[in-house]
Motif scaffolding. Sequence first.
Motif, PDB file in Angstrom:
ATOM      1  N   SER A  49      18.625  17.903  32.545  1.00 54.51           N
ATOM      2  CA  SER A  49      18.054  16.628  32.082  1.00 54.51           C
ATOM      3  C   SER A  49      16.965  16.153  33.029  1.00 54.51           C
ATOM      4  O   SER A  49      15.985  15.528  32.610  1.00 54.51           O
ATOM      5  CB  SER A  49      19.149  15.556  31.969  1.00 54.51           C
ATOM      6  OG  SER A  49      20.085  15.928  30.987  1.00 54.51           O
ATOM      7  N   GLN A  91      19.599  12.572  26.118  1.00 56.80           N
ATOM      8  CA  GLN A  91      21.056  12.507  26.039  1.00 56.80           C
ATOM      9  C   GLN A  91      21.520  11.066  25.812  1.00 56.80           C
ATOM     10  O   GLN A  91      22.457  10.804  25.075  1.00 56.80           O
ATOM     11  CB  GLN A  91      21.622  12.992  27.372  1.00 56.80           C
ATOM     12  CG  GLN A  91      22.614  14.114  27.276  1.00 56.80           C
ATOM     13  CD  GLN A  91      22.913  14.694  28.671  1.00 56.80           C
ATOM     14  OE1 GLN A  91      22.199  14.498  29.640  1.00 56.80           O
ATOM     15  NE2 GLN A  91      23.992  15.424  28.743  1.00 56.80           N
ATOM     16  N   ASP A 170      17.832  17.213  24.037  1.00 59.47           N
ATOM     17  CA  ASP A 170      18.894  17.326  25.047  1.00 59.47           C
ATOM     18  C   ASP A 170      20.248  17.168  24.362  1.00 59.47           C
ATOM     19  O   ASP A 170      20.630  16.068  23.976  1.00 59.47           O
ATOM     20  CB  ASP A 170      18.701  16.253  26.129  1.00 59.47           C
ATOM     21  CG  ASP A 170      19.506  16.553  27.395  1.00 59.47           C
ATOM     22  OD1 ASP A 170      20.369  17.453  27.362  1.00 59.47           O
ATOM     23  OD2 ASP A 170      19.273  15.890  28.425  1.00 59.47           O
ATOM     24  N   GLY A 404      25.191  13.744  32.404  1.00 54.11           N
ATOM     25  CA  GLY A 404      25.936  13.377  31.200  1.00 54.11           C
ATOM     26  C   GLY A 404      27.338  13.973  31.159  1.00 54.11           C
ATOM     27  O   GLY A 404      28.330  13.286  30.880  1.00 54.11           O
TER      28      GLY A 404
END
Length: 505
Positions: A49, A91, A170, A404
């Motif tokens: 990310s 995300q 993502d 995440g």
Amino acid sequence: MSAAQTPPLLSTVGLCKRYPGVVALDGMDFELRAGEVHVLFGENGAGKSTLISMLAGANQPSSGEIRLHGQALRLGSVHEARRHGISAVFQEFSLVPTLSVAQNLSLGDEPCRAGWLQTVEVRQRARRMLDGLGFDIDPDALVSELTRAQQQMVEIAKGLRGEVSVLILDEPTASLTDREAQRLFELVARLKASGVGIIYISHRMQEIEQIADRITVLRDGRKITTLQAAQTDADALIELMSGRAIEQIYPHIAHQPGEPVLEVQGLSSTNGVRAASLVVRRGEVVGLAGLVGCGKSELFRAIYGLDPISAGQVRFLGRLLTGARPRQWLREGLFYLPPDRKAEGLVLGFSSQANMALPLLSTVLRGRGGWLRRRLGRHLTAEAARQVELAPHNLDKPVGLLSGGNQQKVLFGKGMTREAALYVLDEPTVGVDVGTRTALYQLVQRLCEQGAAVVVISSDLPEVLHLSHRVYVMRHGEIAGELQGEAIGEKPVLNLFFGSSESRS
Ligand SMILES: Nc1ncnc2c1ncn2[C@@H]1O[C@H](COP(=O)(O)OP(=O)(O)OP(=O)(O)O)[C@@H](O)[C@H]1O
Ligand SMILES: [Mg+2]
């Protein structure tokens, strides 16, 4: 001139991102060609990310370069990246919950005439965008009323607004079921054919196999290698990613059903569940499957007291507890893992440790005279972190700064600090890397074999099929059927998803 000599669509050279005490990305060389799907693969916290946030202008590199068609580029903002045709679906969602779907899709680019907002045009435009993508979503619905999967679809539609030459996704399928995911893959195929370069992050091996042209493996902020998808397989990738081989993802869980823990009778709720009845016993894993919007999440939201119950009864260990609130459920011994870590589960400013200790504060950690038993707290949370494979260095960090997947582990860890009779896990492995996924399944096995009851609510069909001793399938807010043991299989479950079982039985 050969393809190798034309500069790639987008590339990075020695790209670095340093935070105090962490090198999130370390000297990354990466390239994306027009018309390819390039998958980023790596464990939770590997830096995926971080890389795309810089490509999308949301974050600035500490050093290194980003190039578009070979030209060095500074992307000061998401807006600037969009002007260059680089668009990302992150995300973490960026939608405004209090606005409608249509308003969100026009945000920042509202059609105005003589200074007046054209509301009809806003709605029509949203309809066109959603229809074009094959997403069945009402443009007038408020974003806050949508399920996570529906929000994901709106987020994707938003990402495709305007001219896009690089699309970054993502974990876009993290909360989609197969059918919706297939829609997305068709879309990806169309974009690819028109020359768009796609960067795709996923932990799901199946879909990586299905759509990847090339795969770049990251570990600890570094690039391990870039491979042609056709020349590798899942086992090799997992070993490259984690430095270890994984034998078996799904454990065999012994089925020793005991007394009923949860008995639900004719439950209806204001969030769309209709007359649902089910039972969950000690020593068994019960799956809850169905398409997005079928009511599988809503059923347990109602039971857990997050949405009102309009009819029916809930018994827990024999006692009537219809309408109990989350706080009471915690005391009674029900642990609920919500699907959306941001909205319901975590206090982002607190450390992982503090988050995991929260359920203990009013009970176990309350010492004599009201003193907090800190050492015990540390011990219990460290143990919980170990069970969910959360690395110790993540314990003191504010949860909001974790990747995440690591946030998801903290949420899971919260349930492991104390014993419960029933664990309800809604999308337990969303965004979690394959190694951790295996560890979480083994945890489910331990909980179940030690006599707890476990409910797994999941859009990931293989997960439900492999873990559950019994499966309830939901459709349109109702329980459409129940399958047990050998009868649990992809085909019978899908028949129940789509309502084609009546014709056969
Ligand atoms: N703002 C920040 N401050 C400090 N550390 C950060 C920050 N943002 C990210 N990190 C750290 O950088 C590392 C890489 O995180 P990143 O989010 O890129 O991982 P990821 O590969 O996307 O993982 P996942 O699969 O879990 O999403 C992690 O250790 C994370 O905690
Ligand atoms: Mg990530």
